[in-house]
Design a protein around this motif. Structure first.
Motif, PDB file in Angstrom:
ATOM      1  N   VAL A  50       0.841  -1.209   0.000  1.00 21.99           N
ATOM      2  CA  VAL A  50       0.000   0.000   0.000  1.00 21.99           C
ATOM      3  C   VAL A  50       0.870   1.251   0.000  1.00 21.99           C
ATOM      4  O   VAL A  50       0.598   2.213  -0.731  1.00 21.99           O
ATOM      5  N   LEU A  51       1.930   1.238   0.787  1.00 26.99           N
ATOM      6  CA  LEU A  51       2.835   2.388   0.830  1.00 26.99           C
ATOM      7  C   LEU A  51       3.513   2.607  -0.519  1.00 26.99           C
ATOM      8  O   LEU A  51       3.680   3.750  -0.960  1.00 26.99           O
ATOM      9  N   ALA A  52       3.888   1.532  -1.206  1.00 23.35           N
ATOM     10  CA  ALA A  52       4.516   1.658  -2.522  1.00 23.35           C
ATOM     11  C   ALA A  52       3.536   2.249  -3.540  1.00 23.35           C
ATOM     12  O   ALA A  52       3.910   3.098  -4.351  1.00 23.35           O
ATOM     13  N   VAL A  53       2.282   1.819  -3.482  1.00 23.45           N
ATOM     14  CA  VAL A  53       1.276   2.351  -4.413  1.00 23.45           C
ATOM     15  C   VAL A  53       1.031   3.831  -4.141  1.00 23.45           C
ATOM     16  O   VAL A  53       0.971   4.649  -5.072  1.00 23.45           O
ATOM     17  N   VAL A  54       0.909   4.204  -2.879  1.00 27.56           N
ATOM     18  CA  VAL A  54       0.687   5.614  -2.538  1.00 27.56           C
ATOM     19  C   VAL A  54       1.895   6.461  -2.947  1.00 27.56           C
ATOM     20  O   VAL A  54       1.733   7.577  -3.460  1.00 27.56           O
ATOM     21  N   ALA A  55       3.099   5.939  -2.762  1.00 25.12           N
ATOM     22  CA  ALA A  55       4.299   6.685  -3.170  1.00 25.12           C
ATOM     23  C   ALA A  55       4.341   6.873  -4.686  1.00 25.12           C
ATOM     24  O   ALA A  55       4.723   7.944  -5.178  1.00 25.12           O
ATOM     25  N   GLU A  56       3.945   5.844  -5.429  1.00 23.64           N
ATOM     26  CA  GLU A  56       3.917   5.967  -6.890  1.00 23.64           C
ATOM     27  C   GLU A  56       2.874   6.997  -7.337  1.00 23.64           C
ATOM     28  O   GLU A  56       3.137   7.814  -8.225  1.00 23.64           O
ATOM     29  N   LEU A  57       1.702   6.963  -6.723  1.00 28.64           N
ATOM     30  CA  LEU A  57       0.660   7.944  -7.074  1.00 28.64           C
ATOM     31  C   LEU A  57       1.100   9.359  -6.723  1.00 28.64           C
ATOM     32  O   LEU A  57       0.838  10.299  -7.482  1.00 28.64           O
ATOM     33  N   HIS A  58       1.785   9.509  -5.592  1.00 28.71           N
ATOM     34  CA  HIS A  58       2.290  10.831  -5.211  1.00 28.71           C
ATOM     35  C   HIS A  58       3.326  11.326  -6.208  1.00 28.71           C
ATOM     36  O   HIS A  58       3.341  12.503  -6.576  1.00 28.71           O
ATOM     37  N   ASP A  59       4.189  10.431  -6.661  1.00 28.22           N
ATOM     38  CA  ASP A  59       5.211  10.802  -7.649  1.00 28.22           C
ATOM     39  C   ASP A  59       4.568  11.232  -8.968  1.00 28.22           C
ATOM     40  O   ASP A  59       4.972  12.227  -9.578  1.00 28.22           O
ATOM     41  N   ARG A  60       3.554  10.490  -9.403  1.00 26.34           N
ATOM     42  CA  ARG A  60       2.858  10.855 -10.644  1.00 26.34           C
ATOM     43  C   ARG A  60       2.155  12.197 -10.511  1.00 26.34           C
ATOM     44  O   ARG A  60       2.186  13.024 -11.432  1.00 26.34           O
ATOM     45  N   LEU A  61       1.507  12.413  -9.365  1.00 32.32           N
ATOM     46  CA  LEU A  61       0.819  13.689  -9.146  1.00 32.32           C
ATOM     47  C   LEU A  61       1.810  14.841  -9.126  1.00 32.32           C
ATOM     48  O   LEU A  61       1.550  15.904  -9.706  1.00 32.32           O
ATOM     49  N   ASP A  62       2.951  14.637  -8.491  1.00 34.98           N
ATOM     50  CA  ASP A  62       3.971  15.676  -8.441  1.00 34.98           C
ATOM     51  C   ASP A  62       4.486  15.999  -9.845  1.00 34.98           C
ATOM     52  O   ASP A  62       4.705  17.171 -10.181  1.00 34.98           O
ATOM     53  N   ASN A  63       4.678  14.974 -10.665  1.00 35.22           N
ATOM     54  CA  ASN A  63       5.120  15.211 -12.046  1.00 35.22           C
ATOM     55  C   ASN A  63       4.078  15.984 -12.845  1.00 35.22           C
ATOM     56  O   ASN A  63       4.419  16.863 -13.640  1.00 35.22           O
ATOM     57  N   VAL A  65       1.780  18.074 -11.639  1.00 40.30           N
ATOM     58  CA  VAL A  65       1.728  19.454 -11.146  1.00 40.30           C
ATOM     59  C   VAL A  65       2.923  20.245 -11.666  1.00 40.30           C
ATOM     60  O   VAL A  65       2.783  21.408 -12.064  1.00 40.30           O
ATOM     61  N   SER A  66       4.094  19.617 -11.716  1.00 40.25           N
ATOM     62  CA  SER A  66       5.275  20.299 -12.251  1.00 40.25           C
ATOM     63  C   SER A  66       5.099  20.623 -13.735  1.00 40.25           C
ATOM     64  O   SER A  66       5.445  21.719 -14.187  1.00 40.25           O
ATOM     65  N   ALA A  67       4.544  19.669 -14.483  1.00 37.05           N
ATOM     66  CA  ALA A  67       4.312  19.917 -15.914  1.00 37.05           C
ATOM     67  C   ALA A  67       3.289  21.026 -16.108  1.00 37.05           C
ATOM     68  O   ALA A  67       3.452  21.888 -16.986  1.00 37.05           O
ATOM     69  N   LEU A  68       2.241  21.027 -15.301  1.00 34.47           N
ATOM     70  CA  LEU A  68       1.228  22.079 -15.400  1.00 34.47           C
ATOM     71  C   LEU A  68       1.813  23.438 -15.042  1.00 34.47           C
ATOM     72  O   LEU A  68       1.531  24.440 -15.711  1.00 34.47           O
ATOM     73  N   THR A  69       2.660  23.471 -14.030  1.00 32.03           N
ATOM     74  CA  THR A  69       3.294  24.728 -13.636  1.00 32.03           C
ATOM     75  C   THR A  69       4.197  25.247 -14.752  1.00 32.03           C
ATOM     76  O   THR A  69       4.172  26.446 -15.076  1.00 32.03           O
ATOM     77  N   ASP A  70       4.982  24.362 -15.352  1.00 29.76           N
ATOM     78  CA  ASP A  70       5.844  24.778 -16.465  1.00 29.76           C
ATOM     79  C   ASP A  70       5.021  25.291 -17.639  1.00 29.76           C
ATOM     80  O   ASP A  70       5.380  26.285 -18.272  1.00 29.76           O
ATOM     81  N   PHE A  71       3.916  24.621 -17.937  1.00 32.14           N
ATOM     82  CA  PHE A  71       3.051  25.059 -19.029  1.00 32.14           C
ATOM     83  C   PHE A  71       2.470  26.443 -18.744  1.00 32.14           C
ATOM     84  O   PHE A  71       2.459  27.319 -19.618  1.00 32.14           O
ATOM     85  N   LEU A  72       1.982  26.641 -17.510  1.00 31.56           N
ATOM     86  CA  LEU A  72       1.385  27.936 -17.172  1.00 31.56           C
ATOM     87  C   LEU A  72       2.418  29.056 -17.195  1.00 31.56           C
ATOM     88  O   LEU A  72       2.120  30.164 -17.648  1.00 31.56           O
ATOM     89  N   VAL A  73       3.627  28.785 -16.709  1.00 34.16           N
ATOM     90  CA  VAL A  73       4.675  29.805 -16.743  1.00 34.16           C
ATOM     91  C   VAL A  73       5.008  30.172 -18.184  1.00 34.16           C
ATOM     92  O   VAL A  73       5.133  31.352 -18.532  1.00 34.16           O
ATOM     93  N   GLY A  74       5.131  29.171 -19.037  1.00 35.32           N
ATOM     94  CA  GLY A  74       5.400  29.441 -20.453  1.00 35.32           C
ATOM     95  C   GLY A  74       4.278  30.217 -21.114  1.00 35.32           C
ATOM     96  O   GLY A  74       4.522  31.145 -21.893  1.00 35.32           O
ATOM     97  N   ARG A  75       3.045  29.845 -20.797  1.00 37.41           N
ATOM     98  CA  ARG A  75       1.885  30.535 -21.385  1.00 37.41           C
ATOM     99  C   ARG A  75       1.807  31.986 -20.917  1.00 37.41           C
ATOM    100  O   ARG A  75       1.531  32.885 -21.711  1.00 37.41           O
ATOM    101  N   LEU A  76       2.066  32.226 -19.630  1.00 35.53           N
ATOM    102  CA  LEU A  76       2.044  33.600 -19.122  1.00 35.53           C
ATOM    103  C   LEU A  76       3.168  34.439 -19.733  1.00 35.53           C
ATOM    104  O   LEU A  76       2.972  35.622 -20.029  1.00 35.53           O
ATOM    105  N   LYS A  77       4.336  33.845 -19.928  1.00 38.00           N
ATOM    106  CA  LYS A  77       5.422  34.585 -20.588  1.00 38.00           C
ATOM    107  C   LYS A  77       5.064  34.907 -22.030  1.00 38.00           C
ATOM    108  O   LYS A  77       5.343  35.995 -22.522  1.00 38.00           O
TER     109      LYS A  77
END
Length: 117
Positions: A50-63, A65-77
């Motif tokens: 269960v801990l491994a599955v939650v860690a994998e889901l957290h890693d995917r969510l973090d990726n 959010v990072s991609a969305l942040t990069d996209f928004l920064v690029g779009r705002l620029k």
């Protein structure tokens, strides 16, 4: 080693030890390990999975959010580059023409409310 892989290793070792212990006990005594030992091995392995599955889901969510942040920064620029800074000269000129004494005047009341009638 990341949390996900550490949990996978712990689950694998726990299950391997439980199965090996049962096989050895079966070969020597013709029985199995006590129920508490088997439950401990299964609980440890289940928790680690269960801990491994939650860690994998957290890693995917973090990726994501990072991609969305990069996209928004690029779009705002891109939007900033396209629109330019048209209003900065007006604002700076307004502030310079009024000097330090420029007062902030609050908006007046829009109308009478129901309480004032």
């Amino acid at each position: 080693m990341t949390l996900k892989w550490m949990a996978v290793v712990i689950a694998t070792v726990s299950l391997t030890l439980g199965v090996t212990g049962n096989v050895v006990t079966l070969a020597v005594n013709g029985g199995q390990l006590p129920l508490l030992v088997n439950l401990l091995a299964l609980t440890c392995a289940g928790t680690a999975v269960v801990l491994a599955v939650v860690a994998e889901l957290h890693d995917r969510l973090d990726n994501r959010v990072s991609a969305l942040t990069d996209f928004l920064v690029g779009r705002l620029k891109e939007i900033e580059d396209r629109t330019g800074d048209r209003n900065s000269g007006f604002v700076e000129g307004y502030l310079l023409s009024h000097g330090q004494e420029a007062a902030v005047v609050p908006f007046g009341r829009r109308g009478r409310g129901a309480a004032e009638r």
